[in-house]
Write a protein that holds these residues in place. Structure first.
Motif, mmCIF file in Angstrom:
data_model
loop_
_atom_site.group_PDB
_atom_site.id
_atom_site.type_symbol
_atom_site.label_atom_id
_atom_site.label_comp_id
_atom_site.label_asym_id
_atom_site.label_seq_id
_atom_site.Cartn_x
_atom_site.Cartn_y
_atom_site.Cartn_z
ATOM 1 N N PRO A 1 4.398 76.919 -3.121
ATOM 2 C CA PRO A 1 3.303 76.027 -2.715
ATOM 3 C C PRO A 1 2.758 76.396 -1.335
ATOM 4 O O PRO A 1 3.508 76.861 -0.471
ATOM 5 N N ARG A 2 1.497 76.166 -1.154
ATOM 6 C CA ARG A 2 0.861 76.465 0.123
ATOM 7 C C ARG A 2 1.003 75.280 1.070
ATOM 8 O O ARG A 2 1.152 74.142 0.639
ATOM 9 N N THR A 3 0.903 75.576 2.360
ATOM 10 C CA THR A 3 0.915 74.518 3.361
ATOM 11 C C THR A 3 -0.284 74.699 4.293
ATOM 12 O O THR A 3 -0.935 75.745 4.289
ATOM 13 N N ALA A 4 -0.527 73.691 5.095
ATOM 14 C CA ALA A 4 -1.621 73.749 6.060
ATOM 15 C C ALA A 4 -1.409 74.853 7.095
ATOM 16 O O ALA A 4 -2.360 75.280 7.746
ATOM 17 N N SER A 5 -0.197 75.337 7.228
ATOM 18 C CA SER A 5 0.102 76.426 8.161
ATOM 19 C C SER A 5 -0.281 77.796 7.622
ATOM 20 O O SER A 5 -0.199 78.791 8.342
ATOM 21 N N ASP A 6 -0.714 77.869 6.370
ATOM 22 C CA ASP A 6 -1.025 79.146 5.714
ATOM 23 C C ASP A 6 -2.453 79.633 5.950
ATOM 24 O O ASP A 6 -3.005 80.333 5.108
ATOM 25 N N ARG A 7 -3.025 79.266 7.088
ATOM 26 C CA ARG A 7 -4.362 79.748 7.456
ATOM 27 C C ARG A 7 -5.390 79.427 6.363
ATOM 28 O O ARG A 7 -6.066 80.311 5.850
ATOM 29 N N VAL A 8 -5.500 78.151 6.055
ATOM 30 C CA VAL A 8 -6.314 77.713 4.913
ATOM 31 C C VAL A 8 -7.768 77.409 5.264
ATOM 32 O O VAL A 8 -8.561 77.091 4.387
ATOM 33 N N TYR A 9 -8.131 77.512 6.528
ATOM 34 C CA TYR A 9 -9.513 77.261 6.955
ATOM 35 C C TYR A 9 -9.922 78.369 7.930
ATOM 36 O O TYR A 9 -9.078 79.089 8.453
ATOM 37 N N SER A 10 -11.222 78.480 8.162
ATOM 38 C CA SER A 10 -11.711 79.504 9.091
ATOM 39 C C SER A 10 -12.065 78.885 10.441
ATOM 40 O O SER A 10 -12.317 77.681 10.548
ATOM 41 N N GLU A 11 -12.105 79.731 11.445
ATOM 42 C CA GLU A 11 -12.493 79.296 12.789
ATOM 43 C C GLU A 11 -13.911 78.717 12.778
ATOM 44 O O GLU A 11 -14.173 77.680 13.400
ATOM 45 N N ALA A 12 -14.830 79.377 12.070
ATOM 46 C CA ALA A 12 -16.211 78.889 11.996
ATOM 47 C C ALA A 12 -16.262 77.508 11.357
ATOM 48 O O ALA A 12 -17.039 76.643 11.778
ATOM 49 N N GLN A 13 -15.440 77.289 10.347
ATOM 50 C CA GLN A 13 -15.407 75.989 9.686
ATOM 51 C C GLN A 13 -14.894 74.908 10.649
ATOM 52 O O GLN A 13 -15.448 73.806 10.702
ATOM 53 N N ALA A 14 -13.851 75.219 11.399
ATOM 54 C CA ALA A 14 -13.327 74.252 12.364
ATOM 55 C C ALA A 14 -14.361 73.934 13.446
ATOM 56 O O ALA A 14 -14.455 72.788 13.898
ATOM 57 N N THR A 15 -15.159 74.918 13.836
ATOM 58 C CA THR A 15 -16.214 74.686 14.819
ATOM 59 C C THR A 15 -17.269 73.738 14.248
ATOM 60 O O THR A 15 -17.707 72.810 14.933
ATOM 61 N N ARG A 16 -17.676 73.959 12.999
ATOM 62 C CA ARG A 16 -18.599 73.022 12.342
ATOM 63 C C ARG A 16 -17.981 71.632 12.278
ATOM 64 O O ARG A 16 -18.646 70.619 12.505
ATOM 65 N N GLY A 17 -16.700 71.593 11.955
ATOM 66 C CA GLY A 17 -16.000 70.320 11.860
ATOM 67 C C GLY A 17 -15.929 69.590 13.186
ATOM 68 O O GLY A 17 -16.041 68.364 13.240
ATOM 69 N N GLU A 18 -15.753 70.344 14.275
ATOM 70 C CA GLU A 18 -15.720 69.723 15.598
ATOM 71 C C GLU A 18 -17.061 69.075 15.910
ATOM 72 O O GLU A 18 -17.120 67.937 16.398
ATOM 73 N N ASP A 19 -18.155 69.771 15.620
ATOM 74 C CA ASP A 19 -19.490 69.209 15.850
ATOM 75 C C ASP A 19 -19.674 67.923 15.038
ATOM 76 O O ASP A 19 -20.173 66.918 15.545
#
Length: 121
Positions: free
Chosen positions: A1-19
């Motif tokens: 099984p995968r976990t949130a620690s498995d690099r499941v999102y991108s830096e660009a996505q997190a930047t959009r999410g922060e905005d």
């Protein structure tokens, strides 16, 4: 099984999410994810670990998508909700990767939130 620690999102996505977080969430959950409203939980630290660890990304995505923002529940679309989820993961020490986290519930259901790697996880 995968976990949130498995690099499941991108830096660009997190930047959009922060905005999106700043525009839709920070007034209650705080700029630094520490609540400024008695009704809104902090999204970092011990409160994050107590309420997020042991859940799946599907559970957290659904909560964000259907109940936020509290002044207009369900107003955030799927993409915005998953981007905010990516930002919350990044803020809490989960590493970014090359893939963008999608909003397919059946995929999100397979990704567990375990303690973040590194200090404080």
């Amino acid at each position: 099984p995968r976990t949130a620690s498995d690099r499941v999102y991108s830096e660009a996505q997190a930047t959009r999410g922060e905005d999106a977080y700043i525009g839709s969430c920070a007034s209650c959950h705080g700029d630094n994810l520490v609540s400024v409203d008695a009704e809104a939980p902090s999204l970092t630290g011990a409160r994050f670990r107590a309420q997020w660890v042991g859940k799946t990304l599907a559970e957290r995505f659904t909560l964000i998508r259907t109940t936020m923002p509290s002044t207009n529940p369900g107003a955030l679309d799927d993409q915005t909700s998953v981007d905010i989820l990516a930002f919350i993961l990044k803020f809490n020490g989960y590493p970014a990767g090359d893939e963008t986290l999608g909003f397919d519930w059946s995929v999100l259901e397979q990704i567990a939130i375990t303690p973040a790697p590194g200090p404080g996880g």
